[in-house]
Design a protein around this motif. Structure first.
Motif, PDB file in Angstrom:
ATOM      1  N   TYR A  24      -1.918  15.008   7.872  1.00  0.00           N
ATOM      2  CA  TYR A  24      -2.074  13.757   8.627  1.00  0.00           C
ATOM      3  C   TYR A  24      -0.746  13.418   9.297  1.00  0.00           C
ATOM      4  O   TYR A  24       0.306  13.404   8.636  1.00  0.00           O
ATOM      5  CB  TYR A  24      -2.493  12.636   7.677  1.00  0.00           C
ATOM      6  N   SER A  26       1.000  10.472  11.585  1.00  0.00           N
ATOM      7  CA  SER A  26       0.829   9.098  12.078  1.00  0.00           C
ATOM      8  C   SER A  26       1.396   8.914  13.480  1.00  0.00           C
ATOM      9  O   SER A  26       0.968   8.023  14.219  1.00  0.00           O
ATOM     10  CB  SER A  26       1.508   8.115  11.121  1.00  0.00           C
ATOM     11  N   ARG A  43       3.592  13.121  17.419  1.00  0.00           N
ATOM     12  CA  ARG A  43       2.285  13.174  18.091  1.00  0.00           C
ATOM     13  C   ARG A  43       2.381  13.999  19.372  1.00  0.00           C
ATOM     14  O   ARG A  43       1.531  14.846  19.650  1.00  0.00           O
ATOM     15  CB  ARG A  43       1.814  11.746  18.397  1.00  0.00           C
ATOM     16  N   THR A  55      -3.628   9.073  16.480  1.00  0.00           N
ATOM     17  CA  THR A  55      -3.534   9.718  15.173  1.00  0.00           C
ATOM     18  C   THR A  55      -3.854  11.201  15.318  1.00  0.00           C
ATOM     19  O   THR A  55      -4.786  11.569  16.038  1.00  0.00           O
ATOM     20  CB  THR A  55      -4.517   9.071  14.183  1.00  0.00           C
ATOM     21  N   ILE A 116       4.115   6.647   6.827  1.00  0.00           N
ATOM     22  CA  ILE A 116       2.821   5.984   6.704  1.00  0.00           C
ATOM     23  C   ILE A 116       3.023   4.704   5.904  1.00  0.00           C
ATOM     24  O   ILE A 116       3.759   4.688   4.911  1.00  0.00           O
ATOM     25  CB  ILE A 116       1.756   6.891   6.033  1.00  0.00           C
ATOM     26  N   ASP A 120      -1.899   1.534   5.236  1.00  0.00           N
ATOM     27  CA  ASP A 120      -2.669   2.672   5.732  1.00  0.00           C
ATOM     28  C   ASP A 120      -2.924   3.700   4.635  1.00  0.00           C
ATOM     29  O   ASP A 120      -4.003   4.303   4.568  1.00  0.00           O
ATOM     30  CB  ASP A 120      -1.934   3.333   6.911  1.00  0.00           C
TER      31      ASP A 120
END
Length: 592
Positions: A24, A26, A43, A55, A116, A120
């Motif tokens: 994951y 963020s 990202r 995301t 994170i 969240d």
């Protein structure tokens, strides 16, 4: 294999070698910022998408990106050549990332605990409870895969004078200490950069458009310690700041916390503003008093008289730049582009000695590009402003006295009746919200429909929020308040500064957005209690030739003409004769 596909393959290789099913990402940094320096643009590094929100989840068989409505088109354009699956949040059948994960048969999910928030992370845990997936908190995975990764920036600091800031840093620290006493907590740890800048009255340039600096701030009843790089301070600033705050190296936070917090029976942390890694570190030392949002965030949002006066000054200077820029377009004979027109406006802002730098990356979208709500022109996509069309121009500036954010939709060539209709409907919404009068305790979502009502009457709408908070010489996006359809129970209070920016976006045709900044002020008390209203801060005329006066009521015509008259009276005395004449023509009363 292109660069993005190679990076996806590298992350998937890492997952396999560590027995993990997914990662994951963020897209934020260790301070959970919306805008981050190059080092933390994970990202973008992972997908090629350059938007400020989204995301990313990398699995063993793919890479997935979720974007909201602001970035539907941009996300599609920037990822279509890569091995990235795009998920458009808000569209029918599209699951948000946490729900999507819950429906996958994953053995394990890697999550970077330093990027994170606690909030969240808990939401993710809840979504994955009852599934086969085990969450594994890891260190920064990309650090071992990202070649030539940029270093963390440490820019020089400047002091915001008390006459500009309104209150000294000593007063703000004492304010927080008093709030801590009332709430029964002994200390507070701030990691949100704009909160730290506000409390300390210091400004930096670690981010491209926001004058904040990388730091942590711990305040107890006896101490206030700022963890940042000592090289930031010049010989005059360090002694001044050290009168009220102890300066410690940024990297020493984890080693210093145990001794710093040993006398605290509890420390307040905000679950939406604190990373899991930092939360766990404090929890190992003392009891954590949880709040959702730090008290400093609420106090920062309520600008005092000095800050509001600074906003007025910044918008006056910005208004002069905007008018000089618009007047120059009326004489332009060469063909401009989306990039060159934004640079031209920047050059007029730079004429002021009080101007620092842009408050965000300019949005200049012509024709179909204007329908991309947060379009960012590149050398490859840049359109020439030729023929008949509309340009959405959304820009802002950081000044010594405050922050601005303004959008105007400009006409090139001749308008169609449909353009005029859309423009006027958006303008009606802007005017309706600007004149709102509402009782104390009213929240932004209760006012949002005022800006949308005329579009809704025609079966039109826009998917972004109507208004975001704006910081004082800080972030152009500031919480905790906003104006949007989402039910956020945070009342609008005197001193809040927000945007008012309804719009309409027709794919491949045009976009229209009209944005002014407004401040909330107390209008008075009636037998039913206190009522508030808005003061418009932005000084810039609307595009007269796009206004269909037949669609405006008598009250709306009066409001529009009064706004234009105010713009003329405020700015004309400081303009050249030629620019003043242009402004007079641009602000003449509109009649039926």
């Amino acid at each position: 294999m292109n660069q993005i596909d190679s990076r996806i393959a590298a992350v998937q290789g890492y997952l396999r070698s560590h027995g993990l099913s997914a990662l994951y990402i963020s897209g934020t940094d260790v301070h959970l910022g919306e805008y981050v320096p190059e080092r933390y643009r994970s990202r973008e590094w992972m997908t090629g998408f350059t938007g400020s929100a989204g995301t990313v989840i990398v699995t063993l068989d793919g890479c997935h990106l979720w974007v909201d409505s602001r970035y539907y088109i941009q996300g599609e354009l920037q990822t279509r050549e890569n091995g990235v699956t795009l998920h458009l949040l808000g569209m029918d059948g599209v699951q948000p990332p946490f729900e999507w994960l819950g429906g996958r048969k994953l053995a394990s999910l890697a999550v970077d605990g330093t990027t994170i928030s606690v909030e969240d992370f808990r939401s993710l845990e809840k979504k994955l409870s009852g599934t086969t997936a085990e969450i594994t908190v890891v260190d920064d995975v990309l650090d071992t895969l990202w070649e030539s990764r940029p270093e963390r920036p440490f820019s020089p600091l400047r002091d915001l004078p008390v006459k500009t800031a309104g209150r000294s840093r000593k007063e703000k620290i004492e304010l927080l200490r008093n709030l801590m006493k009332k709430e029964g907590t002994d200390g507070v740890l701030l990691s949100t950069l704009d909160d730290i800048a506000w409390v300390t009255n210091l400004r930096g340039r670690d981010l491209p458009f926001t004058p904040v600096f990388y730091a942590y701030l711990v305040i107890t009843q006896k101490k206030a310690v700022l963890f940042t790089d000592l090289s930031r301070f010049d010989d005059a600033l360090l002694p001044s700041v050290s009168q009220d705050i102890t300066i410690a190296p940024y990297e020493s936070l984890s080693d210093t916390l145990p001794s710093l917090l040993e006398e605290c029976s509890s420390v307040q942390l905000a679950t939406t503003q604190t990373t899991v890694a930092l939360f766990e570190a404090v929890k190992d030392i003392t009891r954590v008093d949880e709040v959702q949002i730090q008290r400093s965030t609420f106090e920062k949002a309520k600008k005092d008289a000095a800050e509001i006066e600074g906003f007025r000054r910044a918008h006056y200077l910005d208004g002069l730049a905007l008018v000089r820029f618009l007047a120059s377009l009326s004489k332009e004979k060469e063909t401009l582009t989306e990039i060159s027109i934004a640079k031209r406006l920047e050059s007029f802002r730079e004429m002021s000695e009080e101007y620092l730098f842009p408050s965000f990356s300019p949005i200049a979208g012509y024709r179909g590009h204007g329908a991309m709500e947060h379009y960012s022109a590149t050398q490859e996509s840049c359109a020439a402003l030729e023929g008949d069309g509309l340009l959405v121009l959304d820009t802002g500036g950081q000044y010594l006295s405050g922050t601005t954010d303004v959008t105007r939709t400009l006409l090139f060539g001749e308008p169609s009746e449909e353009m005029k209709r859309d423009y006027t409907l958006v303008l009606k919404g802007n005017l309706a919200l600007s004149k709102a009068r509402f009782p104390q305790g009213t929240c932004g979502y209760q006012l949002d429909v005022l800006a949308r009502q005329f579009l809704w009457d025609r079966g039109y709408t826009y998917r972004h929020g109507t208004g975001h908070g704006v910081g004082f010489s800080l972030g152009v996006h500031e919480g905790p308040m906003r104006i949007s359809p989402n039910a956020l129970e945070i009342p609008l209070e005197a001193g809040h500064v927000l945007s008012n920016e309804p719009g309409i976006y027709r794919r491949d045709e045009w976009g229209i957005r009209l944005e002014n900044l407004v401040s909330v002020f107390s209008e008075g008390v009636t037998e039913f209690g206190q009522f508030n209203t808005f003061e418009v801060l932005t000084l810039c005329p609307f595009e007269r030739c796009l206004i269909d006066s037949a669609l405006l009521s008598d009250e709306e015509l009066s409001l529009l003409n009064a706004y234009h008259q105010w713009v003329y009276e405020e700015l004309s005395r400081s303009l050249s004769e030629e620019d003043g004449h242009w402004l007079r023509e641009a602000t003449l009363p509109i009649e039926r």
